[in-house]
Write an enzyme that holds these catalytic residues in place. Structure first.
Site, mmCIF file in Angstrom:
data_model
loop_
_atom_site.group_PDB
_atom_site.id
_atom_site.type_symbol
_atom_site.label_atom_id
_atom_site.label_comp_id
_atom_site.label_asym_id
_atom_site.label_seq_id
_atom_site.Cartn_x
_atom_site.Cartn_y
_atom_site.Cartn_z
ATOM 1 N N CYS A 218 -2.187 -9.310 5.126
ATOM 2 C CA CYS A 218 -1.302 -9.142 6.289
ATOM 3 C C CYS A 218 -2.059 -9.149 7.619
ATOM 4 O O CYS A 218 -1.445 -9.278 8.676
ATOM 5 C CB CYS A 218 -0.477 -7.867 6.159
ATOM 6 S SG CYS A 218 0.583 -7.871 4.715
ATOM 7 N N HIS B 45 1.881 -5.348 13.241
ATOM 8 C CA HIS B 45 2.305 -5.944 11.966
ATOM 9 C C HIS B 45 3.634 -5.327 11.539
ATOM 10 O O HIS B 45 3.794 -4.103 11.510
ATOM 11 C CB HIS B 45 1.233 -5.708 10.904
ATOM 12 C CG HIS B 45 1.663 -6.099 9.535
ATOM 13 N ND1 HIS B 45 2.249 -7.312 9.264
ATOM 14 C CD2 HIS B 45 1.607 -5.429 8.348
ATOM 15 C CE1 HIS B 45 2.527 -7.382 7.979
ATOM 16 N NE2 HIS B 45 2.156 -6.255 7.393
ATOM 17 N N ASN C 276 8.755 -7.855 5.908
ATOM 18 C CA ASN C 276 7.307 -7.974 6.057
ATOM 19 C C ASN C 276 6.896 -9.374 5.597
ATOM 20 O O ASN C 276 6.966 -9.681 4.410
ATOM 21 C CB ASN C 276 6.634 -6.894 5.211
ATOM 22 C CG ASN C 276 5.118 -6.919 5.314
ATOM 23 O OD1 ASN C 276 4.536 -7.910 5.748
ATOM 24 N ND2 ASN C 276 4.497 -5.833 4.895
#
Ligand code: UT7
Length: 348
Positions: A127, A269, A299
Site C-alpha cells: 500500500c 492512504h 482500500n
C-alpha cells in the site's frame, strides 16, 4: 521506536536545482460496483459494521478476466492525456497484484501504451507502493536519467481476497491511478519537494500472501488454494499504520519546515477513516483537511494515493497553490511520505 539511518540519511532531494514536477494525473476504476449490502449477503457482516469500523460504503471489483495491467493501461493513458504528452522516458508501476509473478507488469503496460522500448519496472511496496514509485520516478528525473516518467499505482485485490474472510473482503477495492512527472525546478508548483521512506521487515507476517513466491514452492494443481489468499492482522496493522505514517509525515514536515497547520490538504492512504482521523489529530492537521474517498472505493492499496488526489481535485478539495501532504503505509511493513504545492493540472 527509533528508526536506524545511515550517516548520510536526511535528504538532499529538491536541493539539487532539478526537480520532478507533476504534469498530469489520470485514474481508472473498473465498472463493477460492489456495495456493503451485496457483501453482507454472502458474509457474516453488515453495512453498519463496515461503515462504522472503516468508513467504507462501496468499492469496485474487476470482472473475471480483467487484470491489474488492464487498469494500469487505462489510468496510464489518462495520465498521458492529462499531461498532453505521448512519450515518456520510463514507466514505474507500483502493484502487489501483478499480472504474473514473472515477468513484471510494467513492460506490457508500456508497450500497450505505445511508449516503445523505454525502461519499465514494477515496485512491490504494497500500500506504500505509489509513494515508493513516485520516489523512484522522481529520482530518475533528479539524477538526469530521465526527463519524463509515467508513474502508475494499480491493483486488483479482488483477485487475492478470500471470499469467505470478512476481515479482508470488505476492505479492499480495485483501481488504478497514474501521474506524469517531468523535469523542472524545485520552485515549480507540482515539484515533489522531498521524501521520507521506511520499512520494517520484522513485521512482515502482519500482511501477507503466503504462497506464489519462492518461500512456499508450488506443489502443483493439488496445492491448497487458500495459501494464495491475502491475509491481514487488522488490529496490529491499524496501530502500525497510525504510528508509522504519523512519524513519517512529521519527519517530512520537519525537513520541509512546514508547520502542520500550514498543510492545506492531507492525502493519507485510504485504509480506514479512523486511521485518517487519528493521523490528523496526531499531526495537528484539521480533520476536514484530510481528503477522504475510501467511502467510495475502499482500500485500493497502491492505487489509493492517486485515486484520492483525483477525488480531491474533482470535488474542489485540492486547489492549485495549496500545500499537499501525502503519506502511505502497507505490508512489508513499508511506509512513505512526500509533499508538493499543487500545480494547475487537468485530471482525466
Ligand atoms: O492497507 C494496508 C494497511 N491496512 C490497514 O491500515 C488496515 C488497518 N486495520 C483496520 O482498518 C481495522 O483493524 C479493520 C477494519 C481491519 C478491523 O477493524 P477492528 O475494529 O480492528 O476490528 P477487529 O479486527 O478488532 O474485530 C472486532 C470484531 C471481531 O469480533 P469479536 O472477536 O470481537 O467477536 C471481528 O471478528 O469485529 C469482527 N469483525 C467483523 N464483524 C462484522 C471483523 N470483520 C468484520 C466484518 N463484519 N467485516
Amino acid at each position: 521506536m527509533t528508526v536506524e539511518t545511515t550517516e548520510h540519511a536526511g535528504s538532499a532531494f529538491g536541493r539539487q536545482g532539478r526537480a520532478a514536477v507533476l504534469r498530469g494525473l489520470g485514474t481508472y476504476l473498473p465498472p463493477r460496483l460492489v456495495t456493503n449490502e451485496e457483501l453482507s449477503r454472502t458474509l457474516d457482516t453488515s453495512d453498519e459494521w463496515i461503515r462504522t469500523r472503516t468508513g467504507i460504503r462501496q468499492r469496485y471489483w474487476a470482472e473475471q478476466g480483467t487484470a491489474t495491467g488492464d487498469l494500469a493501461f487505462e489510468a496510464g493513458a489518462r495520465a498521458l492525456k492529462s499531461a498532453g504528452v505521448d512519450a515518456v522516458d520510463a514507466v514505474v508501476l507500483a502493484t502487489s497484484t501483478p499480472d504474473h509473478p514473472c515477468p513484471g507488469t510494467a513492460p506490457d503496460v508500456a508497450a500497450r501504451l505505445g511508449l516503445g522500448t523505454v525502461p519499465a519496472f514494477d515496485i512491490a511496496a504494497v500500500c506504500a507502493g505509489f509513494v515508493y514509485a513516485l520516489a523512484s520516478g522522481a529520482s530518475m528525473i533528479v539524477s538526469g536519467l530521465a526527463a519524463r516518467v509515467l508513474v502508475i499505482g494499480a491493483e486488483t485485490y479482488s483477485t487475492i481476497l478470500d471470499p469467505a474472510d470478512r476481515n479482508t473482503s470488505v476492505i479492499f477495492g480495485d483501481g488504478a491511478g497514474a501521474v506524469v512527472l517531468e523535469a523542472g525546478s524545485p520552485d515549480d508548483p507540482g515539484a515533489l519537494l522531498d521524501f521520507d521512506l521506511g520499512s520494517d521487515g520484522g513485521h512482515k507476517d502482519l500482511i501477507t500472501v503466503p504462497a506464489g513466491g519462492s518461500r512456499q514452492r508450488s506443489e502443483g494443481p493439488e496445492s491448497d488454494p487458500s495459501r494464495f489468499f491475502f491475509t491481514m492482522q487488522g488490529k496490529q496493522v491499524f496501530t502500525h499504520a497510525v504510528t508509522r505514517m504519523g512519524a513519517s509525515s512529521a519527519a517530512l514536515l520537519d525537513r520541509l519546515g512546514w508547520d502542520p497547520a500550514s498543510v492545506d490538504r492531507f492525502v493519507g492512504h485510504q485504509a480506514n477513516v479512523r486511521i485518517l482521523h487519528a493521523l490528523s489529530d496526531h499531526l495537528g492537521i484539521d480533520r476536514d483537511r484530510a481528503v477522504v474517498n475510501l467511502d467510495q472505493v475502499g482500500n485500493t492499496s497502491a492505487a489509493s494515493i492517486p485515486l484520492a488526489l483525483a477525488h480531491g481535485v474533482d470535488t474542489g478539495g485540492i486547489k492549485a497553490g495549496e500545500r499537499v501532504l501525502m503519506t502511505a503505509f502497507g505490508g512489508g511493513l513499508t511506509w512513505g511520505s512526500t509533499a508538493m504545492v499543487w500545480p494547475e493540472i487537468n485530471v482525466v
